[in-house]
Write a protein that holds these residues in place. Structure first.
Motif, PDB file in Angstrom:
ATOM      1  N   PRO A  78       0.845  -1.206   0.000  1.00  0.00           N
ATOM      2  CA  PRO A  78       0.000   0.000   0.000  1.00  0.00           C
ATOM      3  C   PRO A  78       0.875   1.250   0.000  1.00  0.00           C
ATOM      4  CG  PRO A  78       0.051  -0.968   2.193  1.00  0.00           C
ATOM      5  CD  PRO A  78       0.927  -1.836   1.320  1.00  0.00           C
ATOM      6  N   VAL A  79       1.498   1.530  -1.158  1.00  0.00           N
ATOM      7  CA  VAL A  79       2.568   2.515  -1.223  1.00  0.00           C
ATOM      8  C   VAL A  79       2.102   3.912  -0.781  1.00  0.00           C
ATOM      9  CG1 VAL A  79       4.146   3.717  -2.776  1.00  0.00           C
ATOM     10  CG2 VAL A  79       3.843   1.246  -2.987  1.00  0.00           C
ATOM     11  N   VAL A  80       0.967   4.361  -1.322  1.00  0.00           N
ATOM     12  CA  VAL A  80       0.513   5.717  -0.992  1.00  0.00           C
ATOM     13  C   VAL A  80       0.302   5.838   0.521  1.00  0.00           C
ATOM     14  CG1 VAL A  80      -1.377   7.358  -1.272  1.00  0.00           C
ATOM     15  CG2 VAL A  80      -0.512   6.117  -3.251  1.00  0.00           C
ATOM     16  N   GLN A  81      -0.314   4.815   1.114  1.00  0.00           N
ATOM     17  CA  GLN A  81      -0.557   4.841   2.553  1.00  0.00           C
ATOM     18  C   GLN A  81       0.753   4.820   3.344  1.00  0.00           C
ATOM     19  OE1 GLN A  81      -2.428   3.192   0.389  1.00  0.00           O
ATOM     20  NE2 GLN A  81      -4.549   3.005   1.069  1.00  0.00           N
ATOM     21  N   GLU A  84       2.184   8.263   3.129  1.00  0.00           N
ATOM     22  CA  GLU A  84       1.422   9.229   3.910  1.00  0.00           C
ATOM     23  C   GLU A  84       1.663   9.038   5.402  1.00  0.00           C
ATOM     24  OE1 GLU A  84      -2.701   9.118   4.384  1.00  0.00           O
ATOM     25  OE2 GLU A  84      -2.776  11.255   4.831  1.00  0.00           O
ATOM     26  N   ALA A  85       1.768   7.767   5.835  1.00  0.00           N
ATOM     27  CA  ALA A  85       1.965   7.498   7.254  1.00  0.00           C
ATOM     28  C   ALA A  85       3.410   7.757   7.684  1.00  0.00           C
ATOM     29  CB  ALA A  85       1.583   6.046   7.558  1.00  0.00           C
ATOM     30  N   GLY A  86       4.294   8.076   6.727  1.00  0.00           N
ATOM     31  CA  GLY A  86       5.673   8.394   7.071  1.00  0.00           C
ATOM     32  C   GLY A  86       6.529   7.171   7.310  1.00  0.00           C
ATOM     33  N   LYS A  87       5.992   5.990   6.991  1.00  0.00           N
ATOM     34  CA  LYS A  87       6.790   4.773   7.187  1.00  0.00           C
ATOM     35  C   LYS A  87       7.948   4.736   6.198  1.00  0.00           C
ATOM     36  CE  LYS A  87       8.177   1.081   8.842  1.00  0.00           C
ATOM     37  NZ  LYS A  87       8.794   1.084  10.181  1.00  0.00           N
ATOM     38  N   GLU A  97      -2.948   7.967  -9.119  1.00  0.00           N
ATOM     39  CA  GLU A  97      -3.009   7.694  -7.678  1.00  0.00           C
ATOM     40  C   GLU A  97      -2.678   8.937  -6.855  1.00  0.00           C
ATOM     41  OE1 GLU A  97      -1.672   3.513  -6.323  1.00  0.00           O
ATOM     42  OE2 GLU A  97      -0.438   3.941  -8.076  1.00  0.00           O
ATOM     43  N   VAL A  98      -1.766   9.761  -7.380  1.00  0.00           N
ATOM     44  CA  VAL A  98      -1.415  11.000  -6.683  1.00  0.00           C
ATOM     45  C   VAL A  98      -2.640  11.910  -6.588  1.00  0.00           C
ATOM     46  CG1 VAL A  98       0.004  13.099  -6.790  1.00  0.00           C
ATOM     47  CG2 VAL A  98       1.007  10.882  -7.393  1.00  0.00           C
ATOM     48  N   VAL A  99      -3.339  12.055  -7.721  1.00  0.00           N
ATOM     49  CA  VAL A  99      -4.505  12.940  -7.739  1.00  0.00           C
ATOM     50  C   VAL A  99      -5.608  12.381  -6.841  1.00  0.00           C
ATOM     51  CG1 VAL A  99      -6.270  13.979  -9.206  1.00  0.00           C
ATOM     52  CG2 VAL A  99      -3.923  13.759 -10.044  1.00  0.00           C
ATOM     53  N   LEU A 100      -5.830  11.046  -6.896  1.00  0.00           N
ATOM     54  CA  LEU A 100      -6.840  10.430  -6.029  1.00  0.00           C
ATOM     55  C   LEU A 100      -6.485  10.663  -4.563  1.00  0.00           C
ATOM     56  CD1 LEU A 100      -7.541   6.955  -7.704  1.00  0.00           C
ATOM     57  CD2 LEU A 100      -9.027   8.938  -7.642  1.00  0.00           C
ATOM     58  N   ALA A 101      -5.214  10.451  -4.217  1.00  0.00           N
ATOM     59  CA  ALA A 101      -4.796  10.609  -2.819  1.00  0.00           C
ATOM     60  C   ALA A 101      -5.037  12.043  -2.358  1.00  0.00           C
ATOM     61  CB  ALA A 101      -3.326  10.234  -2.668  1.00  0.00           C
ATOM     62  N   ARG A 102      -4.718  13.015  -3.209  1.00  0.00           N
ATOM     63  CA  ARG A 102      -4.932  14.418  -2.827  1.00  0.00           C
ATOM     64  C   ARG A 102      -6.419  14.680  -2.619  1.00  0.00           C
ATOM     65  NH1 ARG A 102      -0.580  17.262  -2.594  1.00  0.00           N
ATOM     66  NH2 ARG A 102      -1.825  19.108  -2.123  1.00  0.00           N
ATOM     67  N   ASP A 103      -7.235  14.098  -3.493  1.00  0.00           N
ATOM     68  CA  ASP A 103      -8.679  14.275  -3.354  1.00  0.00           C
ATOM     69  C   ASP A 103      -9.188  13.662  -2.051  1.00  0.00           C
ATOM     70  OD1 ASP A 103     -11.356  14.979  -4.603  1.00  0.00           O
ATOM     71  OD2 ASP A 103     -11.637  12.834  -4.198  1.00  0.00           O
ATOM     72  N   ARG A 104      -8.534  12.559  -1.609  1.00  0.00           N
ATOM     73  CA  ARG A 104      -8.969  11.892  -0.368  1.00  0.00           C
ATOM     74  C   ARG A 104      -8.359  12.545   0.866  1.00  0.00           C
ATOM     75  NH1 ARG A 104     -11.475  10.295  -4.384  1.00  0.00           N
ATOM     76  NH2 ARG A 104     -11.412   8.145  -5.151  1.00  0.00           N
ATOM     77  N   GLY A 105      -7.669  13.654   0.655  1.00  0.00           N
ATOM     78  CA  GLY A 105      -7.165  14.403   1.807  1.00  0.00           C
ATOM     79  C   GLY A 105      -5.735  14.091   2.197  1.00  0.00           C
ATOM     80  N   ALA A 106      -5.019  13.326   1.371  1.00  0.00           N
ATOM     81  CA  ALA A 106      -3.633  13.005   1.702  1.00  0.00           C
ATOM     82  C   ALA A 106      -2.710  13.946   0.926  1.00  0.00           C
ATOM     83  CB  ALA A 106      -3.338  11.547   1.333  1.00  0.00           C
ATOM     84  N   ASP A 107      -1.716  14.496   1.617  1.00  0.00           N
ATOM     85  CA  ASP A 107      -0.815  15.470   0.992  1.00  0.00           C
ATOM     86  C   ASP A 107       0.330  14.742   0.295  1.00  0.00           C
ATOM     87  OD1 ASP A 107       0.506  17.739   0.239  1.00  0.00           O
ATOM     88  OD2 ASP A 107       1.334  18.160   2.225  1.00  0.00           O
ATOM     89  N   ILE A 108       0.027  14.156  -0.860  1.00  0.00           N
ATOM     90  CA  ILE A 108       1.015  13.389  -1.628  1.00  0.00           C
ATOM     91  C   ILE A 108       1.413  14.206  -2.859  1.00  0.00           C
ATOM     92  CG2 ILE A 108       1.338  11.299  -3.035  1.00  0.00           C
ATOM     93  CD1 ILE A 108       1.209  10.603  -0.133  1.00  0.00           C
TER      94      ILE A 108
END
Lengths: 336, 255
Positions: A78-81, A84-87, A97-108
């Motif tokens: 789960p790369v984006v996660q 985002e979690a800083g792991k 996926e970058v655009v989806l993540a930004r839409d879901r509130g993740a600063d990717i």
């Protein structure tokens, strides 16, 4: 650090630990940072799509900039996660996926786009005499694609797919080999070469032909890290670019290195895959602006397309989606 | 009736409310990204918003589970009866039944598509494969545990083989058969979802799509629908068990 921030951090680290169990062991981000180490999560096995990364490792492009890079992740990570979690500090994802993540509130954010032209395509048997994606969909038959990928939605909107039976792609070309009317998603560097070796006569139509062409094998990080560590990020991207330059000029040694890590792909397939992806990585734009460079216009187009498909609420500001590290002072003029 | 109702439903409802509330406030307070772990309210919203997708998917999965489970019950019972006919037959085949029970469905799922083609048949096959062995194993244990004194009695009265099976062994084994069914019901749902990952359709594909589109809330909503399906089947088996056994098995007559 306030109590609240501390508890936030504890939860984030806990989540990250959970997420990272299948991916990598031990060290957390804080330990790595003090040792000058960074981790990058791959989303697939070592294959030519990551050639520049392994070449950069091999030629010590990271090491001579004081960066120790650990490659982790793999198929299904789960790369984006994880990012985002800083792991992990960096990860490989697709531009959509970058655009989806930004839409879901993740600063990717994206910092490097390996492929200017998306290397994914639809593979059919050449004997069917098809000439375009439109032909493929008009001819009917089975279409094996990963459920939920954005380009299928794009196809559904712009072509007539009513004749196609859409099934999940299970990462095996066996159904393709056994069914002359089956069409399936591929990475041009992998499945078509494997199918040919198995005696099939495959033909590939790039999904980019449809007008949907998100950057692929994009290196991502968090917006916060990109803003806070400009110098380190610039070093990282410079090392990556050096690695890709080396791989594009001669992939032999990096292929041998990856071949040791991924025994399922033989030397010949590595060689053919590296050759097949060359024009998708180094097109006219990349020749002018550098391998991995991105344009504002392309991100704007992608945001608009994903919004039209109903996959995101509002298209994100294209400028927020990526950081053009090497030209932080002056963003390049979009070509095309 | 009333106190019984309170006794049955209040404790689980209280647990549900407490854990849901704790999760809601815990996740909010810690500021966890919705991409990593959505709040229960976000999951509920996703379930409502995507009901037009989730409900037909649930119906499709339920259908595959029902067919797979029915096949498991029918074939599982037949196999158990066949194995119970003689010690030799049992010794010859039972180890293989155990062996196949251990085969990981996830590993062979891609093959199901090659054997059965894409669609419902592969999904039913996956549900069947994981759910048939608990039926065989538990039914067989029940059939083999018949009280020897009763078996002698049947023999003394010259009862036919069929009469012994129909009037003694099967009724005797019924609680074990139902235990097998309870296990099989839950496994059939898991098998069907795994089957859908490779064969297409149903909640399995909704989960894959939601993952791909980074809709973690929808992933949870779909998973909850699958869990509800398993729970409904479990309840159905329990109800059957209650009606079938309340007259004679102590297990069901005691409160």
């Amino acid at each position: 650090m306030s109590r609240r921030a501390a508890s936030k951090r504890a939860v984030a680290i806990g989540m990250a630990a959970l997420l990272a169990i299948p991916a990598c062991g031990g060290e957390d981000a804080a330990t790595r940072a003090t040792a000058g180490k960074v981790a990058l999560a791959l989303n697939w096995k070592p294959e030519p799509e990551f050639g520049g990364l392994y070449e950069a490792q091999r030629m010590d492009a990271f090491a001579k900039r004081g960066i120790t890079l650990e490659l982790t992740g793999g198929p299904g990570a789960p790369v984006v996660q994880m990012v985002e979690a800083g792991k992990v500090e960096f990860g490989i994802a697709a531009a959509d996926e970058v655009v989806l993540a930004r839409d879901r509130g993740a600063d990717i954010v994206a910092v490097f786009a390996t492929y200017q032209t998306n290397p994914q395509g639809i593979m059919v048997h050449a004997a069917r005499g098809l000439h375009s994606l439109a032909d493929v969909f008009a001819a009917g038959g089975t279409l094996a694609v990963e459920p939920g990928v954005a380009y299928t939605k794009f196809f559904e909107k712009h072509y007539d797919l009513t004749k196609m039976k859409i099934v999940p792609y299970g990462y095996s070309i066996a159904p393709f080999l056994g069914d002359p009317t089956l069409a399936q998603q591929v990475f041009v560097t992998a499945e078509p070469i494997a199918a040919r070796r198995q005696g099939a006569d495959p033909q590939v139509f790039l999904i980019a032909e449809s007008g949907f062409n998100p950057y692929a094998a994009v290196v991502i990080t968090t917006g916060a890290r990109a803003r806070a560590e400009t110098k380190r990020l610039a070093d990282f991207v410079a090392a990556l670019r050096e690695g890709w330059r080396g791989y594009l000029d001669d992939p032999t040694l990096a292929n041998a290195l990856m071949g040791q890590l991924n025994k399922e792909m033989d030397a010949d397939t590595f060689r053919l895959g590296a050759a097949a992806q060359q024009p998708l990585i180094e097109d006219a734009f990349a020749k002018q602006s550098g391998v991995g460079a991105m344009s504002l216009e392309r991100w704007a187009t992608l945001g608009r397309q994903l919004q039209e498909l109903g996959l995101i609420g509002a298209a994100p500001a294209p400028r927020d989606c990526f950081v053009q590290v090497e030209t932080l002072q002056s963003p390049p003029e979009p070509l095309r | 009736m009333k106190p019984r109702f309170v006794e049955t439903f209040v404790p689980p409802a209280a647990t549900f409310l407490l854990t849901t509330a704790a999760a809601e406030f815990g996740i909010r307070a810690a500021g966890v990204s919705p991409l990593l772990l959505p709040t229960p309210s976000a999951v509920a919203r996703a379930a409502l918003q995507h009901a037009p997708t989730l409900l037909p998917a649930l119906a499709m999965t339920a259908q595959a589970v029902a067919i797979g489970l029915a096949l498991s019950i029918a074939l599982g019972l037949l196999v158990a009866i066949a194995l119970s006919t003689s010690r030799w037959v049992e010794r010859a085949f039972y180890p293989y039944a155990i062996f196949f029970q251990i085969v990981p469905i996830v590993a062979i799922a891609p093959l199901l598509v090659i054997w059965f083609g894409y669609g419902m048949r592969a999904v039913v096959a996956a549900a069947f494969i994981v759910s048939v062995f608990p039926v065989i194993a538990n039914s067989l244990a029940g059939l083999l545990s018949v009280d020897p004194a009763l078996r002698d009695l049947f023999r003394l009265y010259g009862a036919s083989g069929f009469a012994r099976l129909w009037k003694l062994s099967l009724p005797w084994a019924l609680p074990n058969v139902l235990t097998g069914l309870r296990i099989a019901a839950g496994l059939a749902v898991i098998g069907a979802i795994v089957g859908e990952f490779v064969g297409g359709g149903g909640l399995g594909v909704v989960v894959l799509e939601a993952m791909r589109q980074q809709r973690t809330d929808l992933v949870f909503a779909a998973v909850l629908h699958a869990a509800a399906l398993g729970l409904a089947l479990f309840a159905a088996v329990n109800a059957t068990s209650h009606f079938a056994l309340r007259r004679w098995h102590t297990q069901e007559t005691e409160p």
